[in-house]
Design a protein around this motif. Structure first.
Motif, PDB file in Angstrom:
ATOM      1  N   GLY A   4      23.285   9.579  13.402  1.00  0.00           N
ATOM      2  CA  GLY A   4      22.825   8.199  13.421  1.00  0.00           C
ATOM      3  C   GLY A   4      23.695   7.331  14.294  1.00  0.00           C
ATOM      4  N   ILE A   5      23.064   6.421  15.022  1.00  0.00           N
ATOM      5  CA  ILE A   5      23.777   5.461  15.873  1.00  0.00           C
ATOM      6  C   ILE A   5      23.250   4.070  15.569  1.00  0.00           C
ATOM      7  CG2 ILE A   5      24.267   4.727  18.242  1.00  0.00           C
ATOM      8  CD1 ILE A   5      23.833   7.577  19.155  1.00  0.00           C
ATOM      9  N   GLY A   6      24.148   3.130  15.414  1.00  0.00           N
ATOM     10  CA  GLY A   6      23.741   1.754  15.157  1.00  0.00           C
ATOM     11  C   GLY A   6      24.822   0.786  15.595  1.00  0.00           C
ATOM     12  N   VAL A   7      24.468  -0.493  15.601  1.00  0.00           N
ATOM     13  CA  VAL A   7      25.410  -1.505  16.064  1.00  0.00           C
ATOM     14  C   VAL A   7      25.367  -2.736  15.174  1.00  0.00           C
ATOM     15  CG1 VAL A   7      25.139  -0.755  18.468  1.00  0.00           C
ATOM     16  CG2 VAL A   7      23.767  -2.663  17.603  1.00  0.00           C
ATOM     17  N   SER A   8      26.442  -3.465  15.202  1.00  0.00           N
ATOM     18  CA  SER A   8      26.442  -4.860  14.775  1.00  0.00           C
ATOM     19  C   SER A   8      26.702  -5.660  16.038  1.00  0.00           C
ATOM     20  CB  SER A   8      27.541  -5.122  13.731  1.00  0.00           C
ATOM     21  OG  SER A   8      27.532  -6.466  13.324  1.00  0.00           O
ATOM     22  N   CYS A   9      25.775  -6.536  16.387  1.00  0.00           N
ATOM     23  CA  CYS A   9      25.811  -7.187  17.698  1.00  0.00           C
ATOM     24  C   CYS A   9      26.757  -8.383  17.699  1.00  0.00           C
ATOM     25  CB  CYS A   9      24.403  -7.595  18.101  1.00  0.00           C
ATOM     26  SG  CYS A   9      23.724  -8.916  17.086  1.00  0.00           S
ATOM     27  N   SER A  10      26.641  -9.214  18.714  1.00  0.00           N
ATOM     28  CA  SER A  10      27.530 -10.371  18.825  1.00  0.00           C
ATOM     29  C   SER A  10      27.340 -11.352  17.674  1.00  0.00           C
ATOM     30  CB  SER A  10      27.303 -11.084  20.162  1.00  0.00           C
ATOM     31  OG  SER A  10      25.954 -11.488  20.296  1.00  0.00           O
ATOM     32  N   ALA A  11      26.176 -11.305  17.018  1.00  0.00           N
ATOM     33  CA  ALA A  11      25.979 -12.079  15.782  1.00  0.00           C
ATOM     34  C   ALA A  11      26.394 -11.181  14.623  1.00  0.00           C
ATOM     35  CB  ALA A  11      24.525 -12.511  15.648  1.00  0.00           C
ATOM     36  N   ASP A  12      27.688 -11.046  14.441  1.00  0.00           N
ATOM     37  CA  ASP A  12      28.283 -10.073  13.517  1.00  0.00           C
ATOM     38  C   ASP A  12      28.397 -10.713  12.138  1.00  0.00           C
ATOM     39  OD1 ASP A  12      29.630  -7.573  12.965  1.00  0.00           O
ATOM     40  OD2 ASP A  12      31.493  -8.712  12.910  1.00  0.00           O
ATOM     41  N   ARG A  13      27.318 -10.595  11.337  1.00  0.00           N
ATOM     42  CA  ARG A  13      27.200 -11.409  10.130  1.00  0.00           C
ATOM     43  C   ARG A  13      27.271 -10.567   8.866  1.00  0.00           C
ATOM     44  NH1 ARG A  13      21.778 -14.211  12.262  1.00  0.00           N
ATOM     45  NH2 ARG A  13      21.465 -12.020  12.763  1.00  0.00           N
ATOM     46  N   GLN A  14      28.399 -10.624   8.189  1.00  0.00           N
ATOM     47  CA  GLN A  14      28.540  -9.987   6.890  1.00  0.00           C
ATOM     48  C   GLN A  14      29.719 -10.594   6.144  1.00  0.00           C
ATOM     49  OE1 GLN A  14      30.884  -7.690   9.815  1.00  0.00           O
ATOM     50  NE2 GLN A  14      28.679  -7.665   9.705  1.00  0.00           N
ATOM     51  N   ALA A  15      29.685 -10.461   4.828  1.00  0.00           N
ATOM     52  CA  ALA A  15      30.784 -10.918   3.976  1.00  0.00           C
ATOM     53  C   ALA A  15      30.696 -10.172   2.660  1.00  0.00           C
ATOM     54  CB  ALA A  15      30.712 -12.428   3.739  1.00  0.00           C
ATOM     55  N   VAL A  16      31.842  -9.898   2.070  1.00  0.00           N
ATOM     56  CA  VAL A  16      31.873  -9.265   0.758  1.00  0.00           C
ATOM     57  C   VAL A  16      32.118 -10.328  -0.306  1.00  0.00           C
ATOM     58  CG1 VAL A  16      32.661  -7.049   1.663  1.00  0.00           C
ATOM     59  CG2 VAL A  16      34.342  -8.749   0.938  1.00  0.00           C
ATOM     60  N   GLY A  17      31.694 -10.024  -1.513  1.00  0.00           N
ATOM     61  CA  GLY A  17      31.895 -10.929  -2.636  1.00  0.00           C
ATOM     62  C   GLY A  17      32.218 -10.141  -3.888  1.00  0.00           C
ATOM     63  N   LYS A  18      32.658 -10.835  -4.918  1.00  0.00           N
ATOM     64  CA  LYS A  18      32.936 -10.161  -6.185  1.00  0.00           C
ATOM     65  C   LYS A  18      32.844 -11.167  -7.324  1.00  0.00           C
ATOM     66  CE  LYS A  18      37.996 -10.715  -5.902  1.00  0.00           C
ATOM     67  NZ  LYS A  18      39.298 -10.018  -5.886  1.00  0.00           N
ATOM     68  N   ILE A  19      32.500 -10.656  -8.499  1.00  0.00           N
ATOM     69  CA  ILE A  19      32.512 -11.453  -9.727  1.00  0.00           C
ATOM     70  C   ILE A  19      33.403 -10.720 -10.728  1.00  0.00           C
ATOM     71  CG2 ILE A  19      31.149 -12.455 -11.582  1.00  0.00           C
ATOM     72  CD1 ILE A  19      28.747 -12.478  -9.740  1.00  0.00           C
ATOM     73  N   THR A  20      34.455 -11.389 -11.181  1.00  0.00           N
ATOM     74  CA  THR A  20      35.390 -10.817 -12.137  1.00  0.00           C
ATOM     75  C   THR A  20      35.504 -11.751 -13.336  1.00  0.00           C
ATOM     76  OG1 THR A  20      37.394 -11.913 -11.317  1.00  0.00           O
ATOM     77  CG2 THR A  20      36.665  -9.924 -10.139  1.00  0.00           C
TER      78      THR A  20
END
Length: 530
Positions: free
Chosen positions: A342-358
């Motif tokens: 598999g080949i894939g990309v995250s482009c110049s609009a590199d949009r992600q974030a992690v979250g958590k609930i504790t």
């Protein structure tokens, strides 16, 4: 008294003796085989060596509480917590980027090996990031498919449907903010309508052995999604020469983060790993495999492939070194007769974030709110290279005559009227051509900006042959284009198509490049795979 065994009885006796001996020998064989059986050993395929170092901000301490069941501390999460986290996550990733991504853009400007086009794109993307950080205009016009992956600890208690609470947060973001609705719903096999909410979202929830709730939020644009590829190969691929040549030939909206995944227990698992690797979610995997089949990163191959991408000459866009920022190569276990790649990309609009609930509250990854720190003391005029000013409010013949005097890769600054048309609009135009009606006059009087996230369709060739003229802009930076370059927007035709309508746009100093000229020269031709 003597007993004489009959012939029939002796034969029966011999048969029983042989059967008994075979059973004894079989038991011995089974015992020996059992000694060779490998003991049971459980190992998660994605066995992380350590937790990533993520800066978090606290959204609230409300909506969470704890209680005990059979001596175990349980985390109670109310639906409002999920909605709040999802809403803020999608707001942030539409406008903000990770510090590491911004630093990589800044590094392009400092690299003496960067081409003028590399530096121009990097500077524009950094300026765009600063405008988007104002939280009014998004960083990219394609505000993407909303994706949420949740890992729910077995000691987490929620009420109602988690997917619904998360979807509500995503709905709130897209309906309250200046974000485009990109999702279309099939009414039947052929007819589609825009959902006008950007729902449905892709939401996946998995169980884990913990007492907290972890999340990854993404907004995946159509352009980078369309550059995800799966190839079903065999073990013959698994040698350095074939593997390295296999990775080339992809294209998207660079500079981007490239992910290559070899192996996988299924094709679906391979592609899921591609997506996670492209957003650096798997960075803390081990760097070597073992006999139990754990996933690992191949750091050496990452460096080799990265060097190859720098040598292609494609660059950040239209020539240079920075085809991608970095590369992730993940090796997975596989079925012996199948080797998915598999080949894939995250482009110049590199949009992600992690979250958590504790038990302490609701937390979201802290993205960069002050991108100006990554901007150098440099202006576009300092980057070198000719920038040709083009007045579009002239007869098309004059515009074409001016452009024909410049080679491919020439940087342009456009002012005047553009026609913006996307996929479905081109399908409508194709219907006109098929019916013998020809193109509308505005398609012949003004350059057409194909602003689609997908690969440019073949219908554009038909439009060119009937008098249409296309241009290509720097990909991605919607915020800076909207604020600095776009002066007026109005619908020309097909208003019922919403975002897919044909638009008339007045621009000033709109950045573009000559990629294909009227002499048959094509910048991307040497990288096209036949």
């Amino acid at each position: 008294m003597s007993v004489t065994m009959s012939t029939r009885g002796r034969l029966l006796y011999n048969v029983c003796q042989n059967a008994f001996q075979q059973v004894v020998r079989g038991k011995a064989t089974q015992a020996a085989a059992a000694a060779d059986i490998k003991p049971f050993y459980y190992q998660d395929i994605m066995e992380f060596e350590n937790k990533p170092d993520v800066p978090f901000k606290k959204l609230t301490g409300d909506y969470v509480s704890t209680f005990e069941v059979k001596g175990k501390k349980m985390l109670h999460v109310e639906p409002e917590a999920l909605t709040m986290l999802a809403e803020q996550a999608m707001i942030d990733i539409a406008h903000l980027l990770r510090p590491g991504h911004l630093q990589q853009l800044s590094n392009i400007l400092k690299d003496p090996e960067s081409s003028n086009n590399d530096k121009f794109v990097a500077l524009e993307l950094l300026k765009n990031a600063n405008i988007a950080a104002g939280m009014i205009l998004p960083g990219c016009q394609d505000t993407g498919t909303a994706i949420c992956m949740g890992k729910k600890g077995q000691y987490v208690w929620t009420e109602g449907r988690d997917e619904e609470a998360i979807s509500r947060g995503i709905y709130n973001t897209y309906t309250k903010r200046n974000l485009r609705y990109s999702q279309v719903a099939p009414v039947d096999m052929y007819k589609e309508v825009n959902t006008k909410t950007n729902l449905p979202a892709q939401i996946e929830i998995y169980a884990t052995n913990s007492n907290q709730y972890d999340f990854l939020f993404l907004a995946k644009g159509g352009g980078s999604a369309n550059k995800t590829f799966l190839f079903q190969q065999t073990k013959a691929l698994l040698n350095p020469e074939k593997l390295l040549s296999f990775t080339l030939g992809t294209a998207a909206c660079p500079p981007y983060h490239l992910a290559l995944v070899i192996g996988g227990t299924s094709a679906e698992y391979n592609l899921k790993t591609v997506k996670l690797a492209s957003c650096r979610y798997l960075d803390t995997l081990p760097t070597s495999g073992n006999e139990h089949g754990r996933a690992f990163r191949d750091l050496q191959l990452e460096q080799e492939i990265h060097k190859l991408t720098q040598k292609t000459g494609i660059g950040a866009q239209f020539g240079g070194k920075y085809f991608c920022h970095d590369v992730r190569v993940i090796r997975l276990p596989r079925h012996g007769a199948s080797c998915p790649v598999g080949i894939g990309v995250s482009c110049s609009a590199d949009r992600q974030a992690v979250g958590k609930i504790t038990n302490e509250g609701v937390f979201l990854e802290q993205l960069e709110t002050n991108p100006s720190k990554y901007l150098p003391e440099i202006e576009a005029n300092d980057l070198g290279g000719e920038v040709v000013q083009v007045d579009l409010n002239r007869p098309m013949g004059e515009v074409l005559k001016q452009l024909s005097g410049y080679p491919i890769k020439t940087r342009l600054s456009l002012s005047g009227t553009l026609v913006v048309a996307r996929d479905i609009a081109h399908a409508k135009l194709q219907e006109r051509l098929n019916n013998g009606d020809g193109l509308p006059q505005y398609f012949k009087d003004h350059p057409v900006y194909y602003a689609g996230p997908a690969k440019t369709p073949q219908v554009t060739n038909a439009c060119k042959n009937n008098g249409g003229f296309y241009l290509g802009s720097i990909g991605g930076p919607a915020a800076i284009l909207a604020q600095n370059c776009i002066k007026k927007v109005e619908i020309l035709e097909y208003p019922e198509l919403g975002m897919e309508a044909i638009w008339k746009v007045e621009v000033e100093n709109f950045p573009a490049f000559i990629v294909v000229d009227n002499k048959g020269n094509d910048f991307f031709k040497e990288w096209q795979v036949e």
